[in-house]
Design a protein around this motif. Sequence first.
Motif, PDB file in Angstrom:
ATOM      1  N   ARG A 189      -1.360  -6.054   9.122  1.00  0.00           N
ATOM      2  CA  ARG A 189      -1.683  -7.426   9.564  1.00  0.00           C
ATOM      3  C   ARG A 189      -3.194  -7.611   9.669  1.00  0.00           C
ATOM      4  O   ARG A 189      -3.735  -8.656   9.294  1.00  0.00           O
ATOM      5  N   THR A 190      -3.882  -6.584  10.182  1.00  0.00           N
ATOM      6  CA  THR A 190      -5.334  -6.652  10.296  1.00  0.00           C
ATOM      7  C   THR A 190      -5.966  -6.748   8.919  1.00  0.00           C
ATOM      8  O   THR A 190      -6.939  -7.480   8.713  1.00  0.00           O
ATOM      9  N   ARG A 191      -5.406  -6.033   7.945  1.00  0.00           N
ATOM     10  CA  ARG A 191      -5.917  -6.075   6.564  1.00  0.00           C
ATOM     11  C   ARG A 191      -5.795  -7.492   5.999  1.00  0.00           C
ATOM     12  O   ARG A 191      -6.695  -7.981   5.324  1.00  0.00           O
ATOM     13  N   GLU A 192      -4.657  -8.138   6.308  1.00  0.00           N
ATOM     14  CA  GLU A 192      -4.468  -9.507   5.831  1.00  0.00           C
ATOM     15  C   GLU A 192      -5.515 -10.441   6.441  1.00  0.00           C
ATOM     16  O   GLU A 192      -6.017 -11.344   5.776  1.00  0.00           O
ATOM     17  N   ASP A 193      -5.826 -10.219   7.716  1.00  0.00           N
ATOM     18  CA  ASP A 193      -6.792 -11.078   8.395  1.00  0.00           C
ATOM     19  C   ASP A 193      -8.223 -10.824   7.919  1.00  0.00           C
ATOM     20  O   ASP A 193      -9.002 -11.765   7.740  1.00  0.00           O
ATOM     21  N   LEU A 194      -8.582  -9.532   7.735  1.00  0.00           N
ATOM     22  CA  LEU A 194      -9.971  -9.195   7.414  1.00  0.00           C
ATOM     23  C   LEU A 194     -10.275  -9.233   5.921  1.00  0.00           C
ATOM     24  O   LEU A 194     -11.428  -9.418   5.534  1.00  0.00           O
ATOM     25  N   GLY A 195      -9.300  -8.980   5.104  1.00  0.00           N
ATOM     26  CA  GLY A 195      -9.541  -8.993   3.669  1.00  0.00           C
ATOM     27  C   GLY A 195      -9.743  -7.597   3.111  1.00  0.00           C
ATOM     28  O   GLY A 195      -9.858  -6.606   3.844  1.00  0.00           O
ATOM     29  N   GLU A 219     -12.249  -6.061   1.830  1.00  0.00           N
ATOM     30  CA  GLU A 219     -13.494  -5.321   2.025  1.00  0.00           C
ATOM     31  C   GLU A 219     -13.401  -4.314   3.180  1.00  0.00           C
ATOM     32  O   GLU A 219     -14.206  -3.391   3.269  1.00  0.00           O
ATOM     33  N   TYR A 220     -12.408  -4.447   4.048  1.00  0.00           N
ATOM     34  CA  TYR A 220     -12.229  -3.509   5.163  1.00  0.00           C
ATOM     35  C   TYR A 220     -11.104  -2.502   4.921  1.00  0.00           C
ATOM     36  O   TYR A 220     -10.734  -1.755   5.837  1.00  0.00           O
ATOM     37  N   ASP A 221     -10.578  -2.462   3.689  1.00  0.00           N
ATOM     38  CA  ASP A 221      -9.463  -1.564   3.378  1.00  0.00           C
ATOM     39  C   ASP A 221      -9.778  -0.103   3.706  1.00  0.00           C
ATOM     40  O   ASP A 221      -8.969   0.596   4.320  1.00  0.00           O
ATOM     41  N   ASP A 222     -10.942   0.348   3.293  1.00  0.00           N
ATOM     42  CA  ASP A 222     -11.287   1.762   3.508  1.00  0.00           C
ATOM     43  C   ASP A 222     -11.345   2.105   5.001  1.00  0.00           C
ATOM     44  O   ASP A 222     -10.822   3.144   5.438  1.00  0.00           O
ATOM     45  N   ALA A 223     -11.965   1.246   5.784  1.00  0.00           N
ATOM     46  CA  ALA A 223     -12.090   1.512   7.222  1.00  0.00           C
ATOM     47  C   ALA A 223     -10.717   1.485   7.901  1.00  0.00           C
ATOM     48  O   ALA A 223     -10.404   2.342   8.749  1.00  0.00           O
ATOM     49  N   LEU A 224      -9.892   0.510   7.529  1.00  0.00           N
ATOM     50  CA  LEU A 224      -8.557   0.424   8.122  1.00  0.00           C
ATOM     51  C   LEU A 224      -7.698   1.628   7.730  1.00  0.00           C
ATOM     52  O   LEU A 224      -6.986   2.205   8.565  1.00  0.00           O
TER      53      LEU A 224
END
Length: 138
Positions: A17-23, A25-30
Motif C-alpha cells: 500500500r505504501t508503494r502505491e502511495d509513494l510510487g 522511486e521508493y521501491d528499493d527502500a521499501l
Amino acid sequence: MSGADPELRRELDATLRTREDLGPEYDDALLDAFLEKVDQRLDEAVDTRVRRRLAEQRMTSVREESGRRPFDGPTGPGAAFALALTSLVLAIPLTAIAGDQAGLPGLLIVWAGVVGVNAVNAAGRLTRAQREDRRTDD
C-alpha cells in the motif's frame, strides 16, 4: 505467502500500500525495509530452534552422563517380602484395635487397607517390570 505468519502478511500488505502511495522511486527502500523485517523473523526463528535443540542435547547428555534412571522405589523379591511382612505385623494390632472398637466393619476396613496396600505395590512392581522389558527390547 501461505499465511503462516500473519504479522509478516500485514507488513507485506502495508509495504505494498505504501508503494502505491509513494510510487516506484521508493521501491528499493521499501523492499529493503520489508526484507530486513523478514530477515529479523528468520533470525528469531533460527535462534529459538537452536536454543531448543541445545537444551534438548544438554538434557540428553546429562541423563546419559548420570547413567541412572529415576528412583522407582525398592525392587526385587526382598522388597516385596518386606512389605508383606510389615503389613502383616502391623495388621495384628490394628485388627485387635478395630475389632474391639468398631467390630466387624472395623475389621473389614483394616483388612481392606492391608490388601489394598499390597495390591497397589504388586501392581506397581508389575508396571515397572513391563517398563524394564520395553527398555531392554528397544
